[in-house]
Write an enzyme that holds these catalytic residues in place. Structure first.
Site, PDB file in Angstrom:
ATOM      1  N   TYR A   1       0.838  -1.210   0.000  1.00 29.10           N
ATOM      2  CA  TYR A   1       0.000   0.000   0.000  1.00 29.10           C
ATOM      3  C   TYR A   1       0.873   1.261   0.000  1.00 29.10           C
ATOM      4  O   TYR A   1       0.719   2.119  -0.875  1.00 29.10           O
ATOM      5  CB  TYR A   1      -0.893  -0.032   1.237  1.00 29.10           C
ATOM      6  CG  TYR A   1      -1.872   1.110   1.341  1.00 29.10           C
ATOM      7  CD1 TYR A   1      -3.029   1.136   0.559  1.00 29.10           C
ATOM      8  CD2 TYR A   1      -1.673   2.152   2.235  1.00 29.10           C
ATOM      9  CE1 TYR A   1      -3.955   2.171   0.679  1.00 29.10           C
ATOM     10  CE2 TYR A   1      -2.585   3.188   2.361  1.00 29.10           C
ATOM     11  CZ  TYR A   1      -3.721   3.195   1.579  1.00 29.10           C
ATOM     12  OH  TYR A   1      -4.636   4.224   1.698  1.00 29.10           O
TER      13      TYR A   1
ATOM     14  N   GLY B   1       3.031   1.305  -3.028  1.00 34.67           N
ATOM     15  CA  GLY B   1       2.093   1.396  -4.153  1.00 34.67           C
ATOM     16  C   GLY B   1       1.635   2.833  -4.346  1.00 34.67           C
ATOM     17  O   GLY B   1       1.618   3.359  -5.466  1.00 34.67           O
TER      18      GLY B   1
ATOM     19  N   ARG C   1     -10.422  -1.006  10.343  1.00 32.20           N
ATOM     20  CA  ARG C   1      -9.774   0.246  10.746  1.00 32.20           C
ATOM     21  C   ARG C   1     -10.237   0.620  12.149  1.00 32.20           C
ATOM     22  O   ARG C   1     -11.273   0.171  12.622  1.00 32.20           O
ATOM     23  CB  ARG C   1     -10.086   1.356   9.737  1.00 32.20           C
ATOM     24  CG  ARG C   1      -9.248   1.194   8.485  1.00 32.20           C
ATOM     25  CD  ARG C   1      -9.499   2.274   7.473  1.00 32.20           C
ATOM     26  NE  ARG C   1     -10.627   1.985   6.619  1.00 32.20           N
ATOM     27  CZ  ARG C   1     -10.954   2.716   5.548  1.00 32.20           C
ATOM     28  NH1 ARG C   1     -10.230   3.765   5.228  1.00 32.20           N
ATOM     29  NH2 ARG C   1     -11.995   2.394   4.803  1.00 32.20           N
TER      30      ARG C   1
ATOM     31  N   VAL D   1     -11.396   3.294  13.963  1.00 31.06           N
ATOM     32  CA  VAL D   1     -12.618   3.962  14.423  1.00 31.06           C
ATOM     33  C   VAL D   1     -13.821   3.044  14.216  1.00 31.06           C
ATOM     34  O   VAL D   1     -14.653   2.860  15.110  1.00 31.06           O
ATOM     35  CB  VAL D   1     -12.836   5.321  13.710  1.00 31.06           C
ATOM     36  CG1 VAL D   1     -14.002   6.054  14.361  1.00 31.06           C
ATOM     37  CG2 VAL D   1     -11.589   6.181  13.759  1.00 31.06           C
ATOM     38  N   SER D   2     -13.891   2.413  13.035  1.00 27.60           N
ATOM     39  CA  SER D   2     -15.025   1.519  12.773  1.00 27.60           C
ATOM     40  C   SER D   2     -14.985   0.319  13.714  1.00 27.60           C
ATOM     41  O   SER D   2     -16.023  -0.123  14.220  1.00 27.60           O
ATOM     42  CB  SER D   2     -15.041   1.080  11.310  1.00 27.60           C
ATOM     43  OG  SER D   2     -13.760   0.738  10.871  1.00 27.60           O
ATOM     44  N   ASN D   3     -13.791  -0.220  13.988  1.00 28.42           N
ATOM     45  CA  ASN D   3     -13.708  -1.342  14.934  1.00 28.42           C
ATOM     46  C   ASN D   3     -14.255  -0.946  16.304  1.00 28.42           C
ATOM     47  O   ASN D   3     -15.096  -1.632  16.874  1.00 28.42           O
ATOM     48  CB  ASN D   3     -12.248  -1.785  15.115  1.00 28.42           C
ATOM     49  CG  ASN D   3     -11.855  -2.868  14.121  1.00 28.42           C
ATOM     50  OD1 ASN D   3     -12.611  -3.184  13.210  1.00 28.42           O
ATOM     51  ND2 ASN D   3     -10.680  -3.431  14.292  1.00 28.42           N
TER      52      ASN D   3
ATOM     53  N   GLN E   1       0.333   4.836  20.378  1.00 25.50           N
ATOM     54  CA  GLN E   1       0.535   5.384  19.034  1.00 25.50           C
ATOM     55  C   GLN E   1      -0.562   6.413  18.750  1.00 25.50           C
ATOM     56  O   GLN E   1      -1.657   6.300  19.318  1.00 25.50           O
ATOM     57  CB  GLN E   1       0.543   4.259  17.978  1.00 25.50           C
ATOM     58  CG  GLN E   1      -0.768   3.539  17.719  1.00 25.50           C
ATOM     59  CD  GLN E   1      -1.037   2.373  18.679  1.00 25.50           C
ATOM     60  OE1 GLN E   1      -0.687   2.448  19.851  1.00 25.50           O
ATOM     61  NE2 GLN E   1      -1.691   1.334  18.195  1.00 25.50           N
TER      62      GLN E   1
HETATM   63  P1  NAD Z   1     -12.711   1.930   0.536  1.00 29.43           P
HETATM   64  O1  NAD Z   1     -12.043   0.604   0.651  1.00 29.43           O
HETATM   65  O2  NAD Z   1     -14.011   2.133   1.226  1.00 29.43           O
HETATM   66  O3  NAD Z   1     -12.930   2.304  -0.993  1.00 29.43           O
HETATM   67  C1  NAD Z   1     -12.094   1.868  -2.030  1.00 29.43           C
HETATM   68  C2  NAD Z   1     -12.961   1.549  -3.232  1.00 29.43           C
HETATM   69  O4  NAD Z   1     -12.126   1.131  -4.325  1.00 29.43           O
HETATM   70  C3  NAD Z   1     -13.946   0.401  -2.967  1.00 29.43           C
HETATM   71  O5  NAD Z   1     -15.218   0.766  -3.443  1.00 29.43           O
HETATM   72  C4  NAD Z   1     -13.350  -0.767  -3.756  1.00 29.43           C
HETATM   73  O6  NAD Z   1     -14.321  -1.699  -4.136  1.00 29.43           O
HETATM   74  C5  NAD Z   1     -12.688  -0.042  -4.910  1.00 29.43           C
HETATM   75  N1  NAD Z   1     -11.587  -0.802  -5.541  1.00 29.43           N
HETATM   76  C6  NAD Z   1     -10.531  -1.383  -4.929  1.00 29.43           C
HETATM   77  N2  NAD Z   1      -9.729  -1.956  -5.844  1.00 29.43           N
HETATM   78  C7  NAD Z   1     -10.277  -1.721  -7.067  1.00 29.43           C
HETATM   79  C8  NAD Z   1      -9.910  -2.070  -8.394  1.00 29.43           C
HETATM   80  N3  NAD Z   1      -8.817  -2.785  -8.650  1.00 29.43           N
HETATM   81  N4  NAD Z   1     -10.726  -1.671  -9.396  1.00 29.43           N
HETATM   82  C9  NAD Z   1     -11.861  -0.955  -9.156  1.00 29.43           C
HETATM   83  N5  NAD Z   1     -12.233  -0.601  -7.907  1.00 29.43           N
HETATM   84  C10 NAD Z   1     -11.454  -0.980  -6.878  1.00 29.43           C
HETATM   85  O7  NAD Z   1     -11.640   3.006   1.018  1.00 29.43           O
HETATM   86  P2  NAD Z   1     -11.798   4.570   1.316  1.00 29.43           P
HETATM   87  O8  NAD Z   1     -11.535   4.769   2.748  1.00 29.43           O
HETATM   88  O9  NAD Z   1     -13.033   5.102   0.711  1.00 29.43           O
HETATM   89  O10 NAD Z   1     -10.526   5.117   0.520  1.00 29.43           O
HETATM   90  C11 NAD Z   1     -10.648   5.680  -0.770  1.00 29.43           C
HETATM   91  C12 NAD Z   1      -9.291   6.154  -1.241  1.00 29.43           C
HETATM   92  O11 NAD Z   1      -8.738   7.100  -0.331  1.00 29.43           O
HETATM   93  C13 NAD Z   1      -8.263   5.020  -1.366  1.00 29.43           C
HETATM   94  O12 NAD Z   1      -7.479   5.241  -2.522  1.00 29.43           O
HETATM   95  C14 NAD Z   1      -7.415   5.187  -0.133  1.00 29.43           C
HETATM   96  O13 NAD Z   1      -6.108   4.712  -0.327  1.00 29.43           O
HETATM   97  C15 NAD Z   1      -7.455   6.695   0.075  1.00 29.43           C
HETATM   98  N6  NAD Z   1      -7.214   7.025   1.493  1.00 29.43           N
HETATM   99  C16 NAD Z   1      -8.171   6.775   2.430  1.00 29.43           C
HETATM  100  C17 NAD Z   1      -7.920   7.073   3.760  1.00 29.43           C
HETATM  101  C18 NAD Z   1      -8.945   6.835   4.837  1.00 29.43           C
HETATM  102  O14 NAD Z   1      -8.651   7.053   6.008  1.00 29.43           O
HETATM  103  N7  NAD Z   1     -10.147   6.414   4.530  1.00 29.43           N
HETATM  104  C19 NAD Z   1      -6.670   7.598   4.128  1.00 29.43           C
HETATM  105  C20 NAD Z   1      -5.726   7.805   3.145  1.00 29.43           C
HETATM  106  C21 NAD Z   1      -6.006   7.531   1.823  1.00 29.43           C
HETATM  107  N1  UDP Z   2      -5.792  -0.219  15.887  1.00 18.97           N
HETATM  108  C1  UDP Z   2      -6.196  -0.656  17.145  1.00 18.97           C
HETATM  109  N2  UDP Z   2      -7.282  -1.465  17.236  1.00 18.97           N
HETATM  110  C2  UDP Z   2      -8.009  -1.842  16.159  1.00 18.97           C
HETATM  111  C3  UDP Z   2      -7.624  -1.394  14.869  1.00 18.97           C
HETATM  112  C4  UDP Z   2      -6.498  -0.584  14.766  1.00 18.97           C
HETATM  113  O1  UDP Z   2      -5.568  -0.338  18.165  1.00 18.97           O
HETATM  114  O2  UDP Z   2      -9.007  -2.585  16.346  1.00 18.97           O
HETATM  115  C5  UDP Z   2      -4.637   0.684  15.790  1.00 18.97           C
HETATM  116  C6  UDP Z   2      -3.616   0.327  14.719  1.00 18.97           C
HETATM  117  O3  UDP Z   2      -2.642  -0.556  15.250  1.00 18.97           O
HETATM  118  C7  UDP Z   2      -3.041   1.691  14.390  1.00 18.97           C
HETATM  119  C8  UDP Z   2      -4.209   2.646  14.588  1.00 18.97           C
HETATM  120  O4  UDP Z   2      -5.146   1.950  15.408  1.00 18.97           O
HETATM  121  O5  UDP Z   2      -2.030   2.035  15.315  1.00 18.97           O
HETATM  122  C9  UDP Z   2      -4.885   3.069  13.289  1.00 18.97           C
HETATM  123  O6  UDP Z   2      -5.182   1.900  12.563  1.00 18.97           O
HETATM  124  P1  UDP Z   2      -5.987   1.920  11.182  1.00 18.97           P
HETATM  125  O7  UDP Z   2      -5.931   0.534  10.648  1.00 18.97           O
HETATM  126  O8  UDP Z   2      -7.318   2.533  11.402  1.00 18.97           O
HETATM  127  O9  UDP Z   2      -5.192   2.944  10.267  1.00 18.97           O
HETATM  128  P2  UDP Z   2      -3.650   3.138   9.872  1.00 18.97           P
HETATM  129  O10 UDP Z   2      -2.782   2.276  10.761  1.00 18.97           O
HETATM  130  O11 UDP Z   2      -3.574   2.744   8.461  1.00 18.97           O
HETATM  131  O12 UDP Z   2      -3.425   4.569  10.144  1.00 18.97           O
END
Ligand code: NAD
Ligand code: UDP
Length: 311
Positions: free
Chosen positions: A143, A146, A184, A186-188, A207
């Site tokens: 990721y 990427g 993630r 917050v959702s967890n 963290q």
């Molecule tokens: P999400 O997983 O809810 O949405 C990603 C979407 O992309 C999904 O609908 C999935 O089905 C689609 N997808 C994945 N691979 C695909 C492929 N190969 N072809 C077509 N569709 C594909 O995630 P999100 O939280 O909505 O994130 C959206 C974007 O924002 C992502 O690029 C993510 O990296 C970026 N981003 C999100 C966060 C965050 O906290 N949510 C933080 C940093 C960056």
């Molecule tokens: N985390 C946690 N409990 C959970 C899920 C995640 O303590 O149930 C921690 C995780 O180890 C990280 C932080 O929460 O330190 C944020 O995790 P998340 O996966 O939401 O995002 P990212 O690490 O990509 O910022």
């Protein structure tokens, strides 16, 4: 305008589409439904300005559009690590295909990059000039690296082919429509507190992360797309919390008696993260408006409905 949103059925993408549709644009959503749900876009499916295409961006596609918001990529560690090679393909081949599309039709292209390009940062808060500290061979690299390559591709298409690009570095974003089993933090925590099971804090919970409510983030993305600045520009809420503080905030809002269970810290988990948003403030006149408590309340309402319906 006719606007393509890749990953539009996902969490951020579907909120973005709501805004674009309400503003009267024609919107095409491209998604393979890996983590996205048709349900998120139910209200637009029959609208004459809206089109949904099931498509994997690792395959080329020909479409005529004015702007591309490129969001397709799983964002949760659980989902992007499930098939890491596919994550690399989505970020590299998928971004290449979407940049090729933008080049062909002269569309403006916005890349949803991430704070993960900073890795486990030695600079705090993170400014856009900081080049990051990323493990190239770890479990998060599919990721992180990427997205770094996706940024490289965007800038090379800009320099070599004059594609108009915008690069947003998005920090942790939360809100309604995140998947309950998304993994993630917050959702967890919200799903766990509502289900009456212990909140899983990884490591000692010291963290930090900085959490941005989704409507603020979408506003930032649209300002970046329609403004004059290429970026990269950090978009996030600079209010920083330890994960334990987040758990306590969720406890206070849902169930003060909810238990906390400590679990091992995953490898390469960044120790701290907070955006410096000076650029977004000065160049886009943007800053977040929704504090964590208020955003959590909005998210909890949505999760309450879904957790109830699942039972
Ligand atoms: P999400 O997983 O809810 O949405 C990603 C979407 O992309 C999904 O609908 C999935 O089905 C689609 N997808 C994945 N691979 C695909 C492929 N190969 N072809 C077509 N569709 C594909 O995630 P999100 O939280 O909505 O994130 C959206 C974007 O924002 C992502 O690029 C993510 O990296 C970026 N981003 C999100 C966060 C965050 O906290 N949510 C933080 C940093 C960056
Ligand atoms: N985390 C946690 N409990 C959970 C899920 C995640 O303590 O149930 C921690 C995780 O180890 C990280 C932080 O929460 O330190 C944020 O995790 P998340 O996966 O939401 O995002 P990212 O690490 O990509 O910022």
């Amino acid at each position: 305008m006719r606007i393509l949103v890749t990953g539009g059925a996902g969490f951020i993408g579907s909120h973005l589409i709501d805004r674009l549709m309400n503003d009267g644009h024609e919107v095409i959503c491209l998604d393979n439904f890996y983590t996205g749900k048709k349900h998120n876009l139910l209200k637009w499916l029959d609208h004459h300005n809206f089109e949904m295409i099931r498509h994997d961006i690792t395959e080329p596609i020909r479409l005529e559009v004015d702007q591309v918001y490129h969001l397709a990529c799983p964002a949760s560690p659980v989902h992007y690590q499930y098939n890491p090679i596919k994550t690399v393909k989505t970020n590299v081949i998928g971004t290449l295909n979407m940049l090729g599309l933008a080049k062909r039709v002269k569309a403006r292209f916005l890349l949803a990059s991430t704070s993960e390009v900073y890795g486990d940062p030695e600079v705090h808060p993170q400014t856009e000039e900081y080049r990051g500290c990323v493990n190239p061979i770890g479990i998060r690299s599919c990721y992180d690296e990427g997205k770094r390559m996706a940024e490289t591709l965007a800038f090379d298409y800009h320099r070599e082919n004059n594609v108009e690009i915008r690069v947003a570095r998005i920090f942790n974003t939360y809100g309604p429509r995140m998947l309950e089993n998304d993994g993630r933090v917050v959702s967890n925590f919200v799903a766990q507190a509502l289900q009456g099971i212990p909140l899983t804090v990884y490591g000692e919970g010291q963290q930090t992360r900085s959490f941005c409510y989704v409507s603020d983030l979408v506003d930032g993305l649209m300002r970046l797309m329609n403004g004059e600045h290429t970026g990269p520009i950090n978009l996030g809420n600079p209010d920083e919390y330890t994960i334990l503080e987040l758990a306590q905030a969720v406890q206070n809002l849902i169930n003060p008696d909810a238990q906390i269970k400590f679990e091992p810290l995953p490898a390469d988990d960044p120790r701290r993260r907070r955006p410096d948003i000076t650029k977004a403030k000065t160049l886009l006149n943007w800053e977040p408006t929704i504090p964590l408590q208020a955003g959590l309340k909005l998210m909890i309402e949505d999760f309450r409905q879904r957790v109830k319906n699942n039972n």
